[in-house]
Scaffold this active site. Structure first.
Site, PDB file in Angstrom:
ATOM      1  N   ASP A  85       0.862  -1.177   0.000  1.00 39.71           N
ATOM      2  CA  ASP A  85       0.000   0.000   0.000  1.00 39.71           C
ATOM      3  C   ASP A  85       0.903   1.234   0.000  1.00 39.71           C
ATOM      4  OD1 ASP A  85      -1.691   2.125   0.756  1.00 39.71           O
ATOM      5  OD2 ASP A  85      -2.967   0.807   1.949  1.00 39.71           O
TER       6      ASP A  85
ATOM      7  N   TYR B 147      -9.761  16.293  -4.052  1.00 45.04           N
ATOM      8  CA  TYR B 147      -9.090  15.558  -5.148  1.00 45.04           C
ATOM      9  C   TYR B 147      -8.294  16.549  -5.993  1.00 45.04           C
ATOM     10  CZ  TYR B 147      -8.159  12.773  -9.293  1.00 45.04           C
ATOM     11  OH  TYR B 147      -7.524  12.141 -10.345  1.00 45.04           O
TER      12      TYR B 147
ATOM     13  N   PRO C 142      -4.284  13.636 -17.499  1.00 39.58           N
ATOM     14  CA  PRO C 142      -5.439  13.234 -18.310  1.00 39.58           C
ATOM     15  C   PRO C 142      -6.737  13.894 -17.866  1.00 39.58           C
ATOM     16  CG  PRO C 142      -4.284  11.316 -17.349  1.00 39.58           C
ATOM     17  CD  PRO C 142      -3.827  12.529 -16.622  1.00 39.58           C
TER      18      PRO C 142
ATOM     19  N   VAL D   7     -10.907   9.479 -18.404  1.00 41.49           N
ATOM     20  CA  VAL D   7     -10.434   8.173 -18.884  1.00 41.49           C
ATOM     21  C   VAL D   7     -11.339   7.119 -18.247  1.00 41.49           C
ATOM     22  CG1 VAL D   7      -8.435   6.655 -19.140  1.00 41.49           C
ATOM     23  CG2 VAL D   7      -8.074   9.092 -18.641  1.00 41.49           C
TER      24      VAL D   7
ATOM     25  N   THR E  47     -11.893   4.012 -16.629  1.00 42.13           N
ATOM     26  CA  THR E  47     -11.173   2.928 -15.945  1.00 42.13           C
ATOM     27  C   THR E  47     -12.042   2.548 -14.735  1.00 42.13           C
ATOM     28  OG1 THR E  47     -10.053   4.551 -14.570  1.00 42.13           O
ATOM     29  CG2 THR E  47      -8.904   3.916 -16.584  1.00 42.13           C
ATOM     30  N   GLU E  48     -11.402   2.057 -13.686  1.00 42.67           N
ATOM     31  CA  GLU E  48     -12.165   1.808 -12.449  1.00 42.67           C
ATOM     32  C   GLU E  48     -12.257   3.077 -11.594  1.00 42.67           C
ATOM     33  OE1 GLU E  48     -10.522  -1.674 -10.506  1.00 42.67           O
ATOM     34  OE2 GLU E  48     -10.733  -2.864 -12.335  1.00 42.67           O
TER      35      GLU E  48
END
Ligand code: NDP
Ligand code: 8X3
Length: 250
Positions: free
Chosen positions: A58, A151, A181, A184, A186-187
């Site tokens: 992690d 974020y 980016p 995108v 993704t997860e």
């Protein structure tokens, strides 16, 4: 040639590991999901005949980062490219309703995790006399948007660190690149919305987002320029996205 990619169990990191392997790099892949690392390692070895080292830790835990880096065998220590990719958004909401645990997960992963990895690997690169650090920022590190507060702040920090690293690595001949980016698929959104796959799907509804492979291409392109060329910073969005807030949807 050796590339170490953090967060290679999914999305951009996984596509990047695949592309570097396809181009003959031996790969160090990292992530918390051990089973995924092992399956992906077998796939890379079988498909591209490259060597793969898996490091299961992690990035938020300094002791785990240090133990993982210390466990890298001597012949794997000549790392040419480090892709600081592991990261996440958790939640989306106004600052006054912020969930402290979400904030800490983002700050600890996106800023402190990236710093722990860099602090342990940059001295190795300096000792080797070569290397390239690619930091995955975001359009959220160039602009802010409603409810993105923490974020966006973490990715602004990545942007600042990218610029700062470029100065600090300059005397050592180590390249530093920031890739930023836009959307995108993704997860990423599944993680942001804590497993709500329906809500995650809606993020990309009516538009063609970037793919993880699009970003992998950009990372590989930056890493494969001639020795005298450094790509400092790239912002990459889908054609239907002008910036963090303006997109065209059908
Ligand atoms: P994914 O969720 O698909 O992949 C994230 C990866 O990061 C996984 O491999 C995950 O591995 C790893 N990771 C997350 N937390 C940790 C941790 N604490 N320790 C170790 N590894 C961790 O998302 P993306 O591929 O989209 O995201 C990759 C990067 O790209 C992130 O930094 C993200 O902020 C950035 N980005 C993404 C955009 C997008 O729209 N998708 C746009 C702009 C930037 P595991 O869970 O196994 O630990
Ligand atoms: C991920 C892209 O626009 O959701 O960093 O912040 S965005």
């Amino acid at each position: 040639m050796i590339a170490l990619i953090t967060g290679a169990t999914a999305g951009i990191g996984k596509a990047t590991a695949e592309l570097f392997a396809k181009n003959g790099y031996n790969i160090i892949i990292t992530g918390r999901r051990k089973e995924r690392l092992e399956e992906f390692s077998s796939h890379l070895k079988a498909s591209y005949k490259v060597d793969v080292l898996t490091l299961n830790f992690d990035v938020r835990k300094l002791s785990e980062v240090e133990a993982a880096v210390n466990s890298i065998p001597a012949d794997w220590k000549k790392i040419n490219v480090l892709v600081n990719n592991a990261g996440l958004a958790v939640g989306l909401g106004p600052i006054q309703e912020g969930i402290i645990d979400d904030w800490e997960r983002m700050i600890d992963t996106n800023i402190k995790g990236l710093l722990y990895i860099t602090r342990t690997l940059a001295p190795l690169m300096i000792q080797n006399g070569f290397g390239h650090i690619v930091n995955i920022g975001s359009i959220a590190g160039k602009e802010v948007y409603a409810n993105g507060n923490v974020y966006c702040a973490t990715k602004h920090a990545v942007d600042a660190l990218n610029k700062a690293m470029r100065i600090d690595m300059l005397p050592h001949g180590i390249k530093v690149t920031g890739i930023h980016p836009g959307m995108v698929e993704t997860e990423f959104s599944i993680v942001r919305y804590k497993g709500d796959e329906e809500r995650a799907k809606n993020v990309y509804k009516g538009l063609q987002p970037l793919t993880a492979e699009d970003i992998a291409d950009t990372i590989y392109w930056a890493a494969s320029r001639p020795a005298h060329v450094n790509i400092s910073d790239v912002i990459i969005t889908p054609t239907v996205q002008a910036n963090a807030t303006n997109t065209i949807r059908k």
